[in-house]
Design an enzyme around this catalytic site. Structure first.
Site, mmCIF file in Angstrom:
data_model
loop_
_atom_site.group_PDB
_atom_site.id
_atom_site.type_symbol
_atom_site.label_atom_id
_atom_site.label_comp_id
_atom_site.label_asym_id
_atom_site.label_seq_id
_atom_site.Cartn_x
_atom_site.Cartn_y
_atom_site.Cartn_z
ATOM 1 N N GLU A 1 12.720 58.726 38.316
ATOM 2 C CA GLU A 1 14.157 59.018 38.244
ATOM 3 C C GLU A 1 14.966 57.722 38.276
ATOM 4 O O GLU A 1 15.920 57.550 37.512
ATOM 5 C CB GLU A 1 14.579 59.925 39.406
ATOM 6 C CG GLU A 1 13.955 61.301 39.406
ATOM 7 C CD GLU A 1 14.648 62.313 38.520
ATOM 8 O OE1 GLU A 1 15.624 61.969 37.820
ATOM 9 O OE2 GLU A 1 14.201 63.478 38.538
ATOM 10 N N ASP B 1 16.333 61.623 33.417
ATOM 11 C CA ASP B 1 15.410 62.445 34.199
ATOM 12 C C ASP B 1 14.099 61.713 34.398
ATOM 13 O O ASP B 1 13.756 60.803 33.630
ATOM 14 C CB ASP B 1 15.150 63.789 33.520
ATOM 15 C CG ASP B 1 14.688 64.861 34.500
ATOM 16 O OD1 ASP B 1 14.749 64.637 35.733
ATOM 17 O OD2 ASP B 1 14.254 65.934 34.046
ATOM 18 N N GLY B 2 13.392 62.129 35.427
ATOM 19 C CA GLY B 2 12.056 61.635 35.711
ATOM 20 C C GLY B 2 11.150 62.811 35.998
ATOM 21 O O GLY B 2 11.616 63.897 36.359
ATOM 22 N N HIS C 1 16.914 72.324 34.835
ATOM 23 C CA HIS C 1 16.265 73.552 34.356
ATOM 24 C C HIS C 1 17.231 74.727 34.290
ATOM 25 O O HIS C 1 16.870 75.861 34.608
ATOM 26 C CB HIS C 1 15.049 73.892 35.227
ATOM 27 C CG HIS C 1 14.133 72.733 35.426
ATOM 28 N ND1 HIS C 1 13.283 72.269 34.438
ATOM 29 C CD2 HIS C 1 13.956 71.916 36.483
ATOM 30 C CE1 HIS C 1 12.615 71.233 34.893
ATOM 31 N NE2 HIS C 1 13.010 70.980 36.121
ATOM 32 N N ASP D 1 14.182 66.085 30.281
ATOM 33 C CA ASP D 1 13.096 66.654 31.071
ATOM 34 C C ASP D 1 11.832 66.768 30.223
ATOM 35 O O ASP D 1 10.753 66.361 30.657
ATOM 36 C CB ASP D 1 13.496 68.033 31.617
ATOM 37 C CG ASP D 1 12.363 68.687 32.381
ATOM 38 O OD1 ASP D 1 12.020 68.186 33.472
ATOM 39 O OD2 ASP D 1 11.806 69.686 31.888
ATOM 40 N N ASP E 1 20.075 64.971 37.315
ATOM 41 C CA ASP E 1 19.767 66.108 38.183
ATOM 42 C C ASP E 1 19.129 65.665 39.499
ATOM 43 O O ASP E 1 18.758 66.497 40.312
ATOM 44 C CB ASP E 1 18.891 67.131 37.466
ATOM 45 C CG ASP E 1 17.511 66.613 37.095
ATOM 46 O OD1 ASP E 1 17.160 65.467 37.466
ATOM 47 O OD2 ASP E 1 16.767 67.344 36.418
#
Length: 186
Positions: free
Chosen positions: A86, A50-51, A164, A174, A108
């Site tokens: 990301e 994730d970023g 999320h 995250d 994601d």
């Protein structure tokens, strides 16, 4: 300059300071206690990435987690974009995983997944230009990512994960990416 450590839930950040200013969040590989979430079986490595970015551009962070062992890494930049973070998360993950190992990547970011699996080969064939003739943004990162991906000899799958939405590994990366973004605020 001094070195401090800060705990954020399951995440420890090692930080170098100059009086009042965060200089660098160390992005060494760390380990949690055991597996995170329910990693899918049948792979040597299951990696979540994730970023995050506060503003776009703004301070950002990236993170990856190997779900079975709990190995993870995170880092960030003071001025960046979410897409760059990301991309860097997946680049760093691919640098960690041996090329011959089987790998499931869980991300994601549709931008990263589509860049790697749908768009990058065409961009390369057109001299790193999009279909409309404009230059590809983040070319240096996408090119590096594509080279790492194509150098893999082990079975590799990429899976989109809804962000999320309660996925333990996605939530972990995250939080790590957001903490890095916060640590890189001036």
């Amino acid at each position: 300059m001094w070195l401090g450590e800060y705990e954020f839930g399951q995440i420890w950040l090692a930080v170098r300071h100059e009086p009042g200013i965060v200089i660098d969040v160390l992005d060494e590989v760390c380990y949690t206690e055991g597996p995170i979430g329910r990693p899918r079986s049948g792979f040597d490595y299951v990696i979540a990435t994730d970023g995050a970015c506060s503003g776009n551009p703004g301070p950002g962070g990236w993170a990856w987690l190997e779900q079975m062992t709990g190995a993870y890494q995170s880092g960030g930049e003071a001025s960046t974009t979410n897409n760059r973070m990301e991309l860097i998360a997946l680049i760093r993950a691919l640098e960690f995983v041996p090329a011959e190992a089987s790998l499931l990547v869980r991300a994601d970011s549709s931008y990263v997944i589509n860049s790697l699996t749908k768009w990058a080969k065409g961009w390369r064939a057109r001299g790193w230009r999009k279909a409309d003739g404009k230059p590809v943004l983040n070319r240096e990162l996408i090119e590096k990512l594509l080279n790492l991906y194509e150098a893999r000899t082990g079975h590799t799958e990429i899976e989109w994960v809804k962000g999320h939405a309660g996925d333990a590994a996605n939530e972990f990366v995250d939080r790590a990416a957001v903490r890095q973004s916060q640590a890189h605020m001036r």
